[in-house]
Design a protein around this motif. Structure first.
Motif, PDB file in Angstrom:
ATOM      1  N   TYR A 193      12.434  -7.639   7.246  1.00 11.77           N
ATOM      2  CA  TYR A 193      12.798  -6.633   6.249  1.00 11.77           C
ATOM      3  C   TYR A 193      12.948  -7.223   4.844  1.00 11.77           C
ATOM      4  N   THR A 194      13.172  -8.517   4.759  1.00 14.91           N
ATOM      5  CA  THR A 194      13.388  -9.178   3.479  1.00 14.91           C
ATOM      6  C   THR A 194      12.386 -10.306   3.287  1.00 14.91           C
ATOM      7  N   ILE A 233       7.034  -9.091   3.219  1.00 14.29           N
ATOM      8  CA  ILE A 233       6.979  -7.665   2.935  1.00 14.29           C
ATOM      9  C   ILE A 233       6.792  -7.463   1.432  1.00 14.29           C
ATOM     10  N   TYR A 237       9.100  -2.743  -1.160  1.00 16.16           N
ATOM     11  CA  TYR A 237       9.630  -2.202   0.096  1.00 16.16           C
ATOM     12  C   TYR A 237      10.676  -3.107   0.725  1.00 16.16           C
ATOM     13  N   ALA A 238      10.896  -4.281   0.145  1.00 15.70           N
ATOM     14  CA  ALA A 238      11.858  -5.230   0.707  1.00 15.70           C
ATOM     15  C   ALA A 238      13.272  -4.671   0.610  1.00 15.70           C
ATOM     16  N   MET A 239      14.076  -4.961   1.624  1.00 14.27           N
ATOM     17  CA  MET A 239      15.460  -4.480   1.641  1.00 14.27           C
ATOM     18  C   MET A 239      16.401  -5.572   1.144  1.00 14.27           C
ATOM     19  N   LYS A 280      15.651   3.782   6.232  1.00 15.37           N
ATOM     20  CA  LYS A 280      15.064   2.830   5.271  1.00 15.37           C
ATOM     21  C   LYS A 280      14.407   1.644   5.984  1.00 15.37           C
ATOM     22  N   SER A 281      15.002   1.183   7.071  1.00 17.07           N
ATOM     23  CA  SER A 281      14.430   0.031   7.784  1.00 17.07           C
ATOM     24  C   SER A 281      13.112   0.406   8.447  1.00 17.07           C
ATOM     25  N   GLU A 283      10.902   2.633   7.328  1.00 19.94           N
ATOM     26  CA  GLU A 283       9.885   2.672   6.266  1.00 19.94           C
ATOM     27  C   GLU A 283       9.461   1.259   5.885  1.00 19.94           C
ATOM     28  N   ALA A 284      10.443   0.345   5.811  1.00 20.01           N
ATOM     29  CA  ALA A 284      10.114  -1.055   5.516  1.00 20.01           C
ATOM     30  C   ALA A 284       9.232  -1.633   6.615  1.00 20.01           C
ATOM     31  N   ASN A 285       9.561  -1.324   7.869  1.00 21.43           N
ATOM     32  CA  ASN A 285       8.789  -1.804   9.012  1.00 21.43           C
ATOM     33  C   ASN A 285       7.337  -1.346   8.927  1.00 21.43           C
ATOM     34  N   GLN A 287       5.623  -0.393   6.266  1.00 15.37           N
ATOM     35  CA  GLN A 287       4.923  -0.973   5.117  1.00 15.37           C
ATOM     36  C   GLN A 287       4.575  -2.439   5.342  1.00 15.37           C
TER      37      GLN A 287
END
Length: 307
Positions: A193-194, A233, A237-239, A280-281, A283-285, A287
């Motif tokens: 995610y980051t 990522i 889109y990074a968290m 949110k996680s 959507e990050a996944n 992308q």
């Protein structure tokens, strides 16, 4: 029973392999266990489109009715998407059982690598690899993905290991097994995610051509095992690292309370984190998977161009 009876390769995929055209293997657990229907099917079809848009042939892999199927059809993707968690999450240990029983299986990284290798596919794009779970010093919970990477000659393009894992121990395990960990345009291992983890990769490589040359050299040297190509990522889109770490900690505590173990752990944690982060996680996944398969297609294309 012999291999040709159970290995079913889509004619388009077989033609590309025979003609030394780029092919990218894709897993199917993201369809059955990664997200709800119909978002899972939409994502899988988008992934295939991105591979095509970047010059390669997609080969989504699954076990359908006991057949190791390389390049499943849109209808089969929809079938797995609707069946969801009722499909067996298939790793190495599950393959012979599902084949003998004529059952379905959605392939993990390890199983996808095995079947891709049987078909002659050298590059695989996915979200994140499995690894050493937190607390593995007492549970011995270590993903079969890592052992497969040490044995099977398929390069895996991913956004690092899933951040629910112990990333330091995962890197140590891969080092012990002699698996190169490459950072695409980064020296730091991305954490799913980051974009940062605090751990360094073995080598930084800045172009798909450079990575393809390393894969070809490894092949020419007859060195067994895979290669991990980590692709951060996209920035947009990074968290936030602290935010996602807090969500992971909360999800892990909940899983421990419920006694969730083994292969149920990752799907549970990813689902719980999605709920904590209000989607949110997820959507990050999605992308990061799109980003990874694009790079995988570019690497596969460059690998085919090397004489």
């Amino acid at each position: 029973m012999n291999l040709k009876d159970i290995l079913v390769i889509n004619p388009e995929v077989q033609k590309a392999i025979d003609e030394n055209k780029p092919v990218v293997a894709l897993e199917s657990t993201i369809i059955s266990h990664g997200m709800p229907y119909p978002q899972n099917v939409e994502t899988a079809l988008n992934v295939e489109k991105i591979v095509r848009d970047n010059g390669a042939i997609p080969a989504t892999i699954a076990i359908i009715g006991g057949k190791l199927t390389v390049g499943i059809t849109p209808d089969e993707i929809d079938y797995l998407g609707k069946k969801g968690l009722n499909v067996t999450k298939a790793s190495r240990r599950d393959i012979p059982i599902l084949v003998s029983r004529g059952e379905d299986g959605a392939t993990t990284v390890a199983a996808t690598m095995i079947i891709a290798s049987l078909a002659g596919i050298k590059v695989f794009g996915t979200g994140g690899i499995g690894g050493v779970h937190r607390g593995a010093e007492t549970t011995m919970d270590i993903s079969a993905d890592l052992e497969e990477l040490s044995n099977t000659n398929v390069a895996v393009v991913c956004a690092g290991a899933k951040s629910i894992l112990d990333l330091g121990l995962t890197l140590e395990y891969l080092e012990t097994k002699g698996v190169p960990v490459i950072g695409y345009q980064t020296e730091e291992l991305p954490a799913f995610y980051t974009r940062e983890s605090g751990f360094n990769v073995n080598y930084r490589m800045d172009t798909p051509t450079e990575i393809a040359k390393a894969l070809k050299a490894k092949e020419d040297l007859n060195m067994t095992g895979g290669m991990v190509i980590t692709n951060p990522i996209p920035m947009e889109y990074a968290m936030d690292s602290a935010y996602i770490s807090k969500a992971i900690e909360e999800a892990t505590v909940e899983a421990d309370k419920l006694g969730i173990k083994g292969k149920e752990t990752t799907p549970y944690l990813l689902d719980k984190i999605q709920k904590i982060t209000e989607g949110k996680s997820l959507e990050a996944n999605i992308q990061l998977v799109y980003n990874n398969v694009k790079l995988a297609a570019q690497i596969a294309s460059e690998l085919c161009n090397i004489k």
